[in-house]
Design an enzyme around this catalytic site. Structure first.
Site, PDB file in Angstrom:
ATOM      1  N   LYS A 158       0.830  -1.205   0.000  1.00 17.00           N
ATOM      2  CA  LYS A 158       0.000   0.000   0.000  1.00 17.00           C
ATOM      3  C   LYS A 158       0.866   1.257   0.000  1.00 17.00           C
ATOM      4  O   LYS A 158       1.858   1.346   0.727  1.00 17.00           O
ATOM      5  CB  LYS A 158      -0.931   0.016   1.224  1.00 17.00           C
ATOM      6  CG  LYS A 158      -1.898  -1.143   1.274  1.00 17.00           C
ATOM      7  CD  LYS A 158      -2.814  -1.072   2.483  1.00 17.00           C
ATOM      8  CE  LYS A 158      -3.876  -0.011   2.327  1.00 17.00           C
ATOM      9  NZ  LYS A 158      -4.883  -0.061   3.433  1.00 17.00           N
ATOM     10  N   GLY A 164      -8.440   6.321  -2.721  1.00 20.51           N
ATOM     11  CA  GLY A 164      -9.277   6.086  -3.887  1.00 20.51           C
ATOM     12  C   GLY A 164      -8.971   4.792  -4.612  1.00 20.51           C
ATOM     13  O   GLY A 164      -9.254   4.650  -5.796  1.00 20.51           O
ATOM     14  N   GLY A 165      -8.374   3.831  -3.886  1.00 16.71           N
ATOM     15  CA  GLY A 165      -8.070   2.540  -4.496  1.00 16.71           C
ATOM     16  C   GLY A 165      -6.770   2.505  -5.271  1.00 16.71           C
ATOM     17  O   GLY A 165      -6.378   1.456  -5.787  1.00 16.71           O
ATOM     18  N   LYS A 201      -1.064  -7.405   6.105  1.00 19.72           N
ATOM     19  CA  LYS A 201      -1.631  -8.719   5.837  1.00 19.72           C
ATOM     20  C   LYS A 201      -2.875  -8.541   4.991  1.00 19.72           C
ATOM     21  O   LYS A 201      -3.708  -7.672   5.270  1.00 19.72           O
ATOM     22  CB  LYS A 201      -1.984  -9.419   7.157  1.00 19.72           C
ATOM     23  CG  LYS A 201      -2.618 -10.803   7.011  1.00 19.72           C
ATOM     24  CD  LYS A 201      -1.617 -11.819   6.496  1.00 19.72           C
ATOM     25  CE  LYS A 201      -2.246 -13.218   6.412  1.00 19.72           C
ATOM     26  NZ  LYS A 201      -1.306 -14.186   5.801  1.00 19.72           N
ATOM     27  N   LYS A 237     -15.480   2.072  -5.132  1.00 28.00           N
ATOM     28  CA  LYS A 237     -16.863   1.838  -4.714  1.00 28.00           C
ATOM     29  C   LYS A 237     -17.819   2.165  -5.866  1.00 28.00           C
ATOM     30  O   LYS A 237     -17.603   3.130  -6.589  1.00 28.00           O
ATOM     31  CB  LYS A 237     -17.204   2.718  -3.511  1.00 28.00           C
ATOM     32  CG  LYS A 237     -16.304   2.509  -2.310  1.00 28.00           C
ATOM     33  CD  LYS A 237     -16.526   3.608  -1.287  1.00 28.00           C
ATOM     34  CE  LYS A 237     -15.477   3.572  -0.199  1.00 28.00           C
ATOM     35  NZ  LYS A 237     -15.570   4.736   0.701  1.00 28.00           N
ATOM     36  N   ARG A 292     -12.295  14.589   4.317  1.00 26.26           N
ATOM     37  CA  ARG A 292     -13.065  15.390   3.360  1.00 26.26           C
ATOM     38  C   ARG A 292     -14.506  14.888   3.324  1.00 26.26           C
ATOM     39  O   ARG A 292     -14.862  13.914   3.992  1.00 26.26           O
ATOM     40  CB  ARG A 292     -12.457  15.241   1.962  1.00 26.26           C
ATOM     41  CG  ARG A 292     -12.352  13.780   1.519  1.00 26.26           C
ATOM     42  CD  ARG A 292     -11.963  13.619   0.073  1.00 26.26           C
ATOM     43  NE  ARG A 292     -11.597  12.260  -0.265  1.00 26.26           N
ATOM     44  CZ  ARG A 292     -12.438  11.266  -0.526  1.00 26.26           C
ATOM     45  NH1 ARG A 292     -13.739  11.479  -0.453  1.00 26.26           N
ATOM     46  NH2 ARG A 292     -11.998  10.068  -0.840  1.00 26.26           N
TER      47      ARG A 292
END
Length: 459
Positions: A158, A164-165, A201, A237, A292
């Site tokens: 990450k 935002g993915g 993980k 999403k 936000r």
């Protein structure tokens, strides 16, 4: 109270902010790119200023031009909406140095919670559960290999500055690790100008639950219940609902309390969202805080009756929260679908073109939030989301039925949208039963696309 606000965004969110400012008596300035001259917000604002060419870097991400527009028009505040500069700590810092107020938390808090490593360590210090992993930047390949072996595959790489993915990669075996790390670093640098990567993980197919919070400058923090956001495609999403009907009230209460604890720990101010993942076992973990307004804030407004944008503006004006936790009630069930200019049958490719005919849905407790109109041009420079369709009913099943009807009413000719795919989801038996998690669409995509084909053929 804020006197004059610059809205540093476009589309439906700019309209939403503008309408609330009108009702609160706040003067508005809208900025726009040279291809957005016909946007409704440009006509409805008290003033409008072109800040650059079509590409985001030249306009909606052009910090200097936005700040100059705010200063030249005498604004005292800036609302960034969501996306673009809404979670950019450096921009927030510049706003403050210009003597302006950003509607949101301070630049210090934004930077703290925007960095996934520092925010996760803060949660650990404050006894908020976090995903097991290595909570600092991976310095080199040797360290990467050692830590991944210690945590055990599958793991998740990450970006520390991600959101935002973006900047996320699952790695299932050691031979893919180094290449995945290098690719994630490149994506992180390209998207966030920061290639810091850490390891967690990988939690297999959890639920994605987020909690809306409001906090003022006087230490008051409340939650507005939770949203179920598990329906995602490539970590984006596409459908959200509130409340979550499929976890125990005791567990949900723990998650809500953890969100409030998170906001207090970072001395948050404004409207924000704390995101968690929840295992089937019931274990839940802090994932991140969005500093936000969220796209999906509308479903929370529907079930609580609280206008989150107005609360944002009041908090930014220095006012204390006008409601306590005891005042917050939830009533009914709300579902939102994101209407994207995409063709699901062509791997969800973004669509461009002109809207040749447009008819939004109506009816009780039905919201269609958009800046669409006949003749509107959908351009390749911005996010493909062109509208949000939100409904509310007494029950979840009632909301599903109402949303199906609303989609049947909606007409957007001239471009392809993902509404047919959303319609297929609303008829899926597992979705109706609430058997959803973050892996739902990956497992179901082909089945849903086939159902969409049959609907489009009138079968």
């Amino acid at each position: 109270m804020i006197k004059k606000l610059l809205i540093a965004n476009r589309g439906e969110v700019a309209l939403n902010i503008l309408r609330n400012c009108r009702e609160l008596g706040i003067k508005t300035v809208v900025v726009y790119s040279n291809v957005d001259r016909e946007q409704p917000a440009v006509y409805l604002a008290d003033e409008a200023i072109c800040i650059g060419e079509a590409k985001s870097q030249s306009s909606y991400l052009n910090q200097s031009n936005i700040l100059m527009a705010a200063l030249e028009t005498g604004c005292d505040s800036i609302h960034p909406g969501y996306g673009f500069l809404s979670e950019n700590g450096d921009f927030a810092d510049k706003v403050e140095k210009c003597g302006l107020k950003l509607v949101g938390p301070s630049s210090k808090v934004m930077k703290l919670m925007g960095d996934k490593i520092s925010s996760k360590n803060l949660m650990i210090e404050n006894s908020v559960p976090t995903v097991p992993g290595f909570n600092r930047k991976i310095e080199n390949k040797e360290e990467l290999i050692d830590i991944a072996s210690e945590i055990g595959f599958p793991i998740l790489l990450k970006a520390s500055a991600g959101g935002g993915g973006k900047g996320m990669r699952k790695v299932s075996k050691d031979e893919d690790l180094v290449f995945a790390w290098e690719m994630t670093r490149k994506e992180a640098m390209s998207s966030f100008s920061n290639d810091s990567i850490y390891i967690e993980k990988f939690i297999e197919n959890p639920r994605h639950i987020e909690v809306q919070i409001l906090a003022d400058a006087y230490g008051n923090v409340i939650h507005l219940f939770e949203r179920e956001c598990s329906l995602q495609r490539n970590n984006q999403k596409i459908l959200e609902e509130s409340p979550c009907n499929f976890l125990s009230e005791d567990l949900l209460s723990e998650i809500r309390n953890a969100a409030v604890k998170c906001a207090k720990a970072c001395k948050y101010e404004g409207a924000g969202t704390v995101e968690f993942i929840v295992e089937e076992s019931g274990n839940f973990y802090f994932m991140e805080m969005n500093t936000r307004l969220q796209v999906e804030h509308s479903v929370t407004e529907m079930v609580t009756g609280i206008n989150i944008v107005k609360e944002q503006l009041k908090i930014a004006s220095g006012l204390p929260l006008s409601i306590t936790q005891e005042d917050v009630r939830k009533e009914g069930h709300s579902i939102e679908v994101r209407v994207n200019a995409q063709n699901p049958l062509l791997d969800f490719q973004p669509q461009c073109g002109e809207v040749t005919f447009y008819l939004p849905p109506g009816g009780m407790d039905t919201r269609f939030e958009s800046s669409l109109y006949k003749g509107a041009k959908i351009l390749p420079y911005y996010d493909p989301m062109i509208a949000k369709l939100i409904v509310k009913d007494k029950t979840r099943l009632g909301a599903i039925k109402k949303l199906r009807r609303a989609i049947e009413e909606t007409i957007i000719d001239g471009i392809k949208t993902n509404l047919g795919f959303q319609y297929a989801i609303l008829h899926d038996k597992d979705f109706i039963r609430g058997k959803i998690d973050t892996g739902f669409l990956k497992r179901k995509e082909e089945t849903l696309l086939e159902a969409m084909r049959h609907v489009e053929k009138g079968e």
